[in-house]
Design a protein around this motif. Structure first.
Motif, PDB file in Angstrom:
ATOM      1  N   ALA A 109      -1.084   5.137  10.580  1.00 59.94           N
ATOM      2  CA  ALA A 109      -0.654   6.107   9.094  1.00 59.94           C
ATOM      3  C   ALA A 109       0.411   7.078   9.088  1.00 59.94           C
ATOM      4  O   ALA A 109       1.782   6.251   8.565  1.00 59.94           O
ATOM      5  CB  ALA A 109      -1.762   7.064   8.791  1.00 59.94           C
TER       6      ALA A 109
ATOM      7  N   VAL B 200       0.462   5.066   1.258  1.00 61.09           N
ATOM      8  CA  VAL B 200       0.481   5.824   2.533  1.00 61.09           C
ATOM      9  C   VAL B 200      -0.873   6.389   2.346  1.00 61.09           C
ATOM     10  O   VAL B 200      -2.042   6.640   3.492  1.00 61.09           O
ATOM     11  CB  VAL B 200       1.346   7.580   3.238  1.00 61.09           C
TER      12      VAL B 200
ATOM     13  N   LEU C 253       0.829  -1.292  -0.322  1.00 62.72           N
ATOM     14  CA  LEU C 253       0.131   0.443   0.007  1.00 62.72           C
ATOM     15  C   LEU C 253       0.867   1.037   0.191  1.00 62.72           C
ATOM     16  O   LEU C 253       2.025   1.332   0.638  1.00 62.72           O
ATOM     17  CB  LEU C 253      -0.378   0.112   0.749  1.00 62.72           C
TER      18      LEU C 253
ATOM     19  N   ASP D   8      -3.290   5.230   0.350  1.00 67.23           N
ATOM     20  CA  ASP D   8      -4.440   4.124   0.919  1.00 67.23           C
ATOM     21  C   ASP D   8      -5.069   4.175   1.991  1.00 67.23           C
ATOM     22  O   ASP D   8      -6.158   3.978   2.326  1.00 67.23           O
ATOM     23  CB  ASP D   8      -3.338   2.721   0.082  1.00 67.23           C
ATOM     24  N   VAL D   9      -4.243   4.117   2.937  1.00 61.95           N
ATOM     25  CA  VAL D   9      -3.983   3.696   4.435  1.00 61.95           C
ATOM     26  C   VAL D   9      -5.137   4.869   4.913  1.00 61.95           C
ATOM     27  O   VAL D   9      -6.253   4.101   6.046  1.00 61.95           O
ATOM     28  CB  VAL D   9      -2.776   3.776   5.366  1.00 61.95           C
TER      29      VAL D   9
ATOM     30  N   TYR E 267       3.451   3.878   9.033  1.00 63.70           N
ATOM     31  CA  TYR E 267       3.086   2.783   8.093  1.00 63.70           C
ATOM     32  C   TYR E 267       4.163   3.599   7.630  1.00 63.70           C
ATOM     33  O   TYR E 267       4.771   3.201   7.294  1.00 63.70           O
ATOM     34  CB  TYR E 267       1.394   2.786   7.765  1.00 63.70           C
TER      35      TYR E 267
ATOM     36  N   ALA F  95      -0.718  -3.578   5.455  1.00 64.88           N
ATOM     37  CA  ALA F  95      -0.716  -2.010   6.381  1.00 64.88           C
ATOM     38  C   ALA F  95      -0.032  -3.097   7.677  1.00 64.88           C
ATOM     39  O   ALA F  95       1.335  -2.324   8.112  1.00 64.88           O
ATOM     40  CB  ALA F  95      -1.457  -1.025   6.845  1.00 64.88           C
TER      41      ALA F  95
END
Length: 234
Positions: free
Chosen positions: A219, A86, A84, A88-89, A222, A170
């Motif tokens: 977020a 960031v 993913l 996307d999270v 990640y 994630a």
């Protein structure tokens, strides 16, 4: 674990009417539960052999999961579990907040069928006491699936299966699952207790804050995790 995630035992789930959709469902679950971490190349030969399905059936399942953003096809390299971005999270959490809070808001009058939700809470607490943070993460995903299942909507269940499987991508990149998941185990129980008491509004408020806090935390963690390789190279 190998490159097939020990899928042989899942062959019975296909029954006599093996379809690409059923294969996709098995692989979606395996991705969500961490058998295939982000960046893993999926072997057609290994997975097809383990499940006893044809290459065409498996390729169609791969196409379905690519449309769900769980897999990516790289030309001349094969099919991989997606890594993913960031952004996307954050988008996953926006979707979760819209859906999960709407489910709680629309529950109607108590009592609610909370056995599945309660079992997920207990599973998470049990895993945490054992120091099994992968298991705690899986239980947390099950908690949110069971929460959405209270709506009694097959379409909503299907939507959230994909969203939560994507979120798990994630989680697999994070190197400290203990710090990531432990604060939310108590909050899962608080939501459960509010629903047991018939306090739907309280449960929704708890859930909204929970998801906002989780989005911020996940977020940030990640972003650090996916930036780390490039920093190390620098």
């Amino acid at each position: 674990m190998g490159d097939t995630g020990d899928l042989t035992g899942d062959r019975v789930l296909l029954g006599r009417t093996s379809t690409a959709e059923r294969v996709a469902d098995i692989l979606r679950t395996r991705v969500a539960e961490g058998y295939f971490p982000p960046g893993t190349r999926l072997s057609e030969e290994g997975i097809g052999g383990a499940l006893g399905v044809s290459r065409n059936t498996l390729r169609e399942a791969f196409r379905l999961l690519t449309r769900e953003r769980l897999l990516v096809h790289e030309l001349n390299r094969g099919v991989f579990v997606r890594v993913l971005a960031v952004d996307d999270v954050a988008d996953i959490y926006r979707t979760r907040r819209l859906v999960e809070c709407a489910v709680v808001r629309g529950l109607g009058q108590p009592p609610y069928a909370l056995d599945g939700l309660a079992a997920a809470v207990v599973a998470g607490e049990t895993a945490a006491r054992a120091g099994d943070w992968h298991g705690a993460s899986t239980a947390n995903i099950h908690f949110h699936r069971e929460l959405v299942a209270l709506a009694g909507s097959a379409r909503t269940d299907e939507l959230m299966r994909g969203v939560l499987a994507e979120l798990r991508l994630a989680f697999h990149v994070v190197d400290d699952p203990h710090a990531l998941h432990e604060p939310f185990l108590v909050r899962n129980r608080e939501i459960l207790d509010a629903l047991r008491a018939g306090e739907r509004g309280t449960a929704e408020r708890l859930l909204a804050r929970y998801l906002d806090d989780s989005r911020t935390r996940v977020a940030a963690v990640y972003a650090r995790a996916v930036d780390a390789p490039s920093d190390a190279r620098g």
